[in-house]
Design an enzyme around this catalytic site. Structure first.
Site, PDB file in Angstrom:
ATOM      1  CE1 TYR A  32       4.777  37.409  -8.416  1.00 29.20           C
ATOM      2  CE2 TYR A  32       5.421  39.260  -7.027  1.00 29.20           C
ATOM      3  CZ  TYR A  32       5.525  38.559  -8.214  1.00 29.20           C
ATOM      4  OH  TYR A  32       6.393  38.988  -9.191  1.00 29.20           O
ATOM      5  CE  LYS A 150       7.808  35.925  -7.232  1.00 28.87           C
ATOM      6  NZ  LYS A 150       8.601  36.562  -8.289  1.00 28.87           N
ATOM      7  CD  GLU A 182      16.180  41.538  -9.818  1.00 33.25           C
ATOM      8  OE1 GLU A 182      16.211  40.315  -9.642  1.00 33.25           O
ATOM      9  OE2 GLU A 182      15.710  42.334  -8.976  1.00 33.25           O
ATOM     10  CG  LEU A 206      13.140  37.341  -6.604  1.00 36.21           C
ATOM     11  CD1 LEU A 206      12.445  37.797  -5.334  1.00 36.21           C
ATOM     12  CD2 LEU A 206      12.118  37.062  -7.693  1.00 36.21           C
TER      13      LEU A 206
END
Length: 286
Positions: A32, A150, A182, A206
């Protein structure tokens, strides 16, 4: 009621359905992207589509549309839903092969599923979190090893946000081998001695589109950026901290595991970067 795009059709949200045999539902076999809308314009769209293409390639999943077609769909869904400030969510799954099987279906037979929907948000300048700053809880990072893709495998990040909420915090940062990877849905930054520090790109995090934009804007503003891992102790001793994402933009952090940063208020560097990011986004939106 929102208008949603599902596999070539525009439908009301209560009519937006996919098969129970869709691999996105059965196996989270899906990727996504989230594109922010500010003043009716799409922010960092090219970056999001490039990352989508990379995610699809890493999973050997065919693309459901060209970049030009996806841009048209994004613009159309923004118009149909009257979005001034908000987000467009795009999700691609490997599709519905008609039954459950661990093996990938033949892409010549099973076409990808493509869904787009919108969310309305307030004006970025009205964000209470940006004025107050976030309190962060740290948790062990037990996610799979390809966080650079992702995917819709968001169970543990969702659990992390719930852990933070139960602890009276706003969000969580992941810790692996003593280092911050993260946030649950964002990239993590600290500021020390005027230097911006954020973890370098790898399979561990990411590859944030907002992160990349902020790095460009910071360089243009002659701010020094160092890409490296940092420890929890470093983060708690930092002058400032913040996170970046398409939904949060640049969001200040004021507390990590109970340790207050600076005077406990959003820092000057984070505030300036947020201002720059929003200004540039308004200029470059498509």
């Amino acid at each position: 009621m929102r208008t949603v795009y599902v596999n070539g059709s525009w439908v009301s949200e209560d009519q937006a359905v996919i098969s129970v045999f869709d691999r996105g539902f059965l196996m989270a076999d899906a990727v996504y992207e989230v594109t922010t809308v500010i003043d009716g314009k799409l922010v960092d769209f090219a970056g999001h589509i490039a990352r989508l293409d990379r995610s699809l390639g890493e999973l050997d999943m065919p693309s459901p549309a060209t970049p030009e077609e996806l841009l048209d769909l994004h613009r159309e869904i923004v118009a149909k839903n009257g979005i001034t400030d908000g987000r467009v969510y795009l999700q691609v799954t490997r599709g519905n092969p008609g039954d459950r099987d661990f093996l990938f279906p033949d892409p010549k037979v099973t076409r990808p599923t493509l869904v787009l929907f919108t969310q309305i948000t307030g004006r970025p300048e009205d964000s209470a979190d940006a004025k107050r700053g976030l309190k962060i809880l740290t948790i062990p990072d037990v996610r799979w090893g390809r966080r650079d893709i992702k995917t819709t495998q968001l169970l543990y990040p969702s659990m992390g946000k719930m852990m933070a909420k139960k602890a009276g915090c706003d969000d969580a940062w992941f810790i692996e081998d003593g280092l911050v990877t993260e946030g649950t849905s964002n990239n993590a930054w600290i500021v020390k001695g005027g230097k911006l520090i954020t973890r370098g790109l790898s399979n561990d995090i990411l590859h944030g589109i907002t992160r990349a934009a902020v790095m460009r804007y910071a360089a243009e503003a002659q701010m020094e950026v160092e890409e490296r891992s940092f420890t929890l102790d470093e983060a708690q001793a930092a002058d400032e901290a913040f996170v970046t994402s398409a939904s949060a933009f640049v969001m200040p952090v004021v507390e990590i595991d109970g340790a207050r940063l600076g005077d406990g208020k959003p820092g000057r560097v984070a505030a300036r970067l947020r201002e720059i990011y929003l200004d540039e986004s308004r200029k470059s939106g498509v």
